[in-house]
Design a protein around this motif. Structure first.
Motif, PDB file in Angstrom:
ATOM      1  N   PHE A  56       8.425  -0.992  -7.839  1.00 49.54           N
ATOM      2  CA  PHE A  56       9.488  -0.958  -6.828  1.00 49.54           C
ATOM      3  C   PHE A  56       9.006  -0.258  -5.566  1.00 49.54           C
ATOM      4  O   PHE A  56       9.242  -0.728  -4.460  1.00 49.54           O
ATOM      5  CB  PHE A  56      10.736  -0.266  -7.378  1.00 49.54           C
ATOM      6  CG  PHE A  56      11.749   0.031  -6.318  1.00 49.54           C
ATOM      7  CD1 PHE A  56      12.549  -0.974  -5.819  1.00 49.54           C
ATOM      8  CD2 PHE A  56      11.874   1.305  -5.793  1.00 49.54           C
ATOM      9  CE1 PHE A  56      13.473  -0.712  -4.816  1.00 49.54           C
ATOM     10  CE2 PHE A  56      12.790   1.583  -4.804  1.00 49.54           C
ATOM     11  CZ  PHE A  56      13.599   0.562  -4.311  1.00 49.54           C
ATOM     12  N   LYS A  57       8.331   0.873  -5.736  1.00 48.23           N
ATOM     13  CA  LYS A  57       7.854   1.629  -4.573  1.00 48.23           C
ATOM     14  C   LYS A  57       6.861   0.816  -3.744  1.00 48.23           C
ATOM     15  O   LYS A  57       6.903   0.833  -2.515  1.00 48.23           O
ATOM     16  CB  LYS A  57       7.231   2.952  -5.016  1.00 48.23           C
ATOM     17  CG  LYS A  57       8.277   3.955  -5.481  1.00 48.23           C
ATOM     18  CD  LYS A  57       7.640   5.245  -5.928  1.00 48.23           C
ATOM     19  CE  LYS A  57       8.697   6.229  -6.416  1.00 48.23           C
ATOM     20  NZ  LYS A  57       8.117   7.479  -6.898  1.00 48.23           N
ATOM     21  N   LYS A  58       5.960   0.095  -4.423  1.00 47.13           N
ATOM     22  CA  LYS A  58       5.001  -0.753  -3.710  1.00 47.13           C
ATOM     23  C   LYS A  58       5.716  -1.862  -2.942  1.00 47.13           C
ATOM     24  O   LYS A  58       5.389  -2.149  -1.794  1.00 47.13           O
ATOM     25  CB  LYS A  58       4.014  -1.386  -4.694  1.00 47.13           C
ATOM     26  CG  LYS A  58       2.991  -0.444  -5.244  1.00 47.13           C
ATOM     27  CD  LYS A  58       2.088  -1.177  -6.218  1.00 47.13           C
ATOM     28  CE  LYS A  58       1.184  -0.232  -6.959  1.00 47.13           C
ATOM     29  NZ  LYS A  58       0.368  -0.933  -7.967  1.00 47.13           N
ATOM     30  N   ALA A  59       6.691  -2.493  -3.606  1.00 46.62           N
ATOM     31  CA  ALA A  59       7.427  -3.591  -2.971  1.00 46.62           C
ATOM     32  C   ALA A  59       8.253  -3.077  -1.791  1.00 46.62           C
ATOM     33  O   ALA A  59       8.342  -3.741  -0.755  1.00 46.62           O
ATOM     34  CB  ALA A  59       8.330  -4.269  -3.992  1.00 46.62           C
ATOM     35  N   TYR A  60       8.850  -1.908  -1.933  1.00 50.11           N
ATOM     36  CA  TYR A  60       9.674  -1.338  -0.864  1.00 50.11           C
ATOM     37  C   TYR A  60       8.814  -0.925   0.333  1.00 50.11           C
ATOM     38  O   TYR A  60       9.160  -1.211   1.481  1.00 50.11           O
ATOM     39  CB  TYR A  60      10.454  -0.137  -1.392  1.00 50.11           C
ATOM     40  CG  TYR A  60      11.365   0.492  -0.369  1.00 50.11           C
ATOM     41  CD1 TYR A  60      12.525  -0.149   0.035  1.00 50.11           C
ATOM     42  CD2 TYR A  60      11.051   1.723   0.204  1.00 50.11           C
ATOM     43  CE1 TYR A  60      13.365   0.424   0.980  1.00 50.11           C
ATOM     44  CE2 TYR A  60      11.882   2.298   1.148  1.00 50.11           C
ATOM     45  CZ  TYR A  60      13.039   1.642   1.527  1.00 50.11           C
ATOM     46  OH  TYR A  60      13.852   2.207   2.468  1.00 50.11           O
ATOM     47  N   LYS A  61       7.691  -0.289   0.046  1.00 51.87           N
ATOM     48  CA  LYS A  61       6.818   0.215   1.112  1.00 51.87           C
ATOM     49  C   LYS A  61       6.267  -0.922   1.978  1.00 51.87           C
ATOM     50  O   LYS A  61       6.227  -0.825   3.200  1.00 51.87           O
ATOM     51  CB  LYS A  61       5.670   1.014   0.506  1.00 51.87           C
ATOM     52  CG  LYS A  61       4.755   1.643   1.515  1.00 51.87           C
ATOM     53  CD  LYS A  61       3.679   2.453   0.839  1.00 51.87           C
ATOM     54  CE  LYS A  61       2.739   3.065   1.854  1.00 51.87           C
ATOM     55  NZ  LYS A  61       1.640   3.781   1.213  1.00 51.87           N
ATOM     56  N   SER A  62       5.865  -2.018   1.341  1.00 50.57           N
ATOM     57  CA  SER A  62       5.267  -3.114   2.093  1.00 50.57           C
ATOM     58  C   SER A  62       6.242  -4.255   2.387  1.00 50.57           C
ATOM     59  O   SER A  62       5.817  -5.309   2.870  1.00 50.57           O
ATOM     60  CB  SER A  62       4.055  -3.659   1.337  1.00 50.57           C
ATOM     61  OG  SER A  62       4.460  -4.106   0.062  1.00 50.57           O
ATOM     62  N   LYS A  63       7.543  -4.041   2.091  1.00 50.76           N
ATOM     63  CA  LYS A  63       8.598  -5.024   2.362  1.00 50.76           C
ATOM     64  C   LYS A  63       8.294  -6.383   1.746  1.00 50.76           C
ATOM     65  O   LYS A  63       8.533  -7.438   2.338  1.00 50.76           O
ATOM     66  CB  LYS A  63       8.853  -5.156   3.858  1.00 50.76           C
ATOM     67  CG  LYS A  63       9.320  -3.869   4.499  1.00 50.76           C
ATOM     68  CD  LYS A  63      10.071  -4.145   5.757  1.00 50.76           C
ATOM     69  CE  LYS A  63      10.539  -2.865   6.401  1.00 50.76           C
ATOM     70  NZ  LYS A  63      11.782  -2.380   5.867  1.00 50.76           N
ATOM     71  N   ARG A  64       7.774  -6.377   0.519  1.00 49.46           N
ATOM     72  CA  ARG A  64       7.417  -7.627  -0.146  1.00 49.46           C
ATOM     73  C   ARG A  64       8.631  -8.432  -0.590  1.00 49.46           C
ATOM     74  O   ARG A  64       8.557  -9.646  -0.677  1.00 49.46           O
ATOM     75  CB  ARG A  64       6.508  -7.352  -1.341  1.00 49.46           C
ATOM     76  CG  ARG A  64       5.141  -6.877  -0.922  1.00 49.46           C
ATOM     77  CD  ARG A  64       4.248  -6.681  -2.109  1.00 49.46           C
ATOM     78  NE  ARG A  64       2.963  -6.142  -1.698  1.00 49.46           N
ATOM     79  CZ  ARG A  64       2.120  -5.585  -2.532  1.00 49.46           C
ATOM     80  NH1 ARG A  64       2.414  -5.482  -3.807  1.00 49.46           N
ATOM     81  NH2 ARG A  64       0.974  -5.120  -2.099  1.00 49.46           N
ATOM     82  N   LEU A  65       9.747  -7.758  -0.885  1.00 46.29           N
ATOM     83  CA  LEU A  65      10.969  -8.505  -1.219  1.00 46.29           C
ATOM     84  C   LEU A  65      11.452  -9.294  -0.013  1.00 46.29           C
ATOM     85  O   LEU A  65      11.895 -10.435  -0.148  1.00 46.29           O
ATOM     86  CB  LEU A  65      12.074  -7.554  -1.698  1.00 46.29           C
ATOM     87  CG  LEU A  65      12.121  -7.236  -3.172  1.00 46.29           C
ATOM     88  CD1 LEU A  65      13.230  -6.238  -3.468  1.00 46.29           C
ATOM     89  CD2 LEU A  65      12.295  -8.462  -4.011  1.00 46.29           C
ATOM     90  N   ASP A  66      11.366  -8.693   1.163  1.00 44.57           N
ATOM     91  CA  ASP A  66      11.761  -9.382   2.400  1.00 44.57           C
ATOM     92  C   ASP A  66      10.915 -10.641   2.595  1.00 44.57           C
ATOM     93  O   ASP A  66      11.433 -11.698   2.947  1.00 44.57           O
ATOM     94  CB  ASP A  66      11.595  -8.473   3.611  1.00 44.57           C
ATOM     95  CG  ASP A  66      12.521  -7.268   3.593  1.00 44.57           C
ATOM     96  OD1 ASP A  66      13.046  -6.933   2.518  1.00 44.57           O
ATOM     97  OD2 ASP A  66      12.702  -6.662   4.661  1.00 44.57           O
ATOM     98  N   LYS A  67       9.622 -10.519   2.361  1.00 47.60           N
ATOM     99  CA  LYS A  67       8.711 -11.648   2.540  1.00 47.60           C
ATOM    100  C   LYS A  67       8.966 -12.733   1.500  1.00 47.60           C
ATOM    101  O   LYS A  67       8.953 -13.921   1.820  1.00 47.60           O
ATOM    102  CB  LYS A  67       7.265 -11.174   2.467  1.00 47.60           C
ATOM    103  CG  LYS A  67       6.876 -10.294   3.632  1.00 47.60           C
ATOM    104  CD  LYS A  67       5.500  -9.702   3.450  1.00 47.60           C
ATOM    105  CE  LYS A  67       5.211  -8.654   4.518  1.00 47.60           C
ATOM    106  NZ  LYS A  67       3.985  -7.909   4.245  1.00 47.60           N
ATOM    107  N   ALA A  68       9.200 -12.335   0.256  1.00 45.91           N
ATOM    108  CA  ALA A  68       9.419 -13.308  -0.818  1.00 45.91           C
ATOM    109  C   ALA A  68      10.730 -14.068  -0.636  1.00 45.91           C
ATOM    110  O   ALA A  68      10.803 -15.260  -0.915  1.00 45.91           O
ATOM    111  CB  ALA A  68       9.398 -12.609  -2.171  1.00 45.91           C
ATOM    112  N   LEU A  69      11.760 -13.377  -0.150  1.00 47.53           N
ATOM    113  CA  LEU A  69      13.058 -14.021   0.035  1.00 47.53           C
ATOM    114  C   LEU A  69      13.225 -14.624   1.429  1.00 47.53           C
ATOM    115  O   LEU A  69      14.235 -15.247   1.720  1.00 47.53           O
ATOM    116  CB  LEU A  69      14.186 -13.012  -0.235  1.00 47.53           C
ATOM    117  CG  LEU A  69      14.256 -12.497  -1.665  1.00 47.53           C
ATOM    118  CD1 LEU A  69      15.309 -11.413  -1.783  1.00 47.53           C
ATOM    119  CD2 LEU A  69      14.530 -13.621  -2.643  1.00 47.53           C
TER     120      LEU A  69
END
Length: 87
Positions: A56-69
């Motif tokens: 979660f911390k990795k995804a939040y830090k690099s905004k990977r959820l934003d990119k995936a969605l």
């Protein structure tokens, strides 16, 4: 007998491929708000994350959820994910 195929997905945090059932799915329907999908069956664009706080911390830090969605994820979705993982 044929062996049943197990769907594989990639975690947006650690980038590891695992069984779809091992992940938490975040879904963005065509109309509506981004939510956590506990069943994994809601229609819409989905992103998968491991049930671990490090991912979660990795995804939040690099905004990977934003990119995936392909859209900006509201802070309350990140907050509810963090609450769910910290239990």
């Amino acid at each position: 007998m044929k062996k049943k195929k197990i769907p594989q997905r990639m975690c947006v945090g650690c980038q590891e491929m695992k069984s779809k059932k091992e992940f938490i799915r975040v879904v963005k329907p065509q109309e509506g708000d981004i939510t956590i999908d506990p069943t994994g069956k809601k229609p819409g664009r989905g992103a998968y994350i491991c049930p671990e706080i490090d991912c979660f911390k990795k995804a939040y830090k690099s905004k990977r959820l934003d990119k995936a969605l392909k859209t900006a994820v509201p802070h309350q979705v990140y907050q509810s994910l963090e609450d769910r993982l910290s239990d």
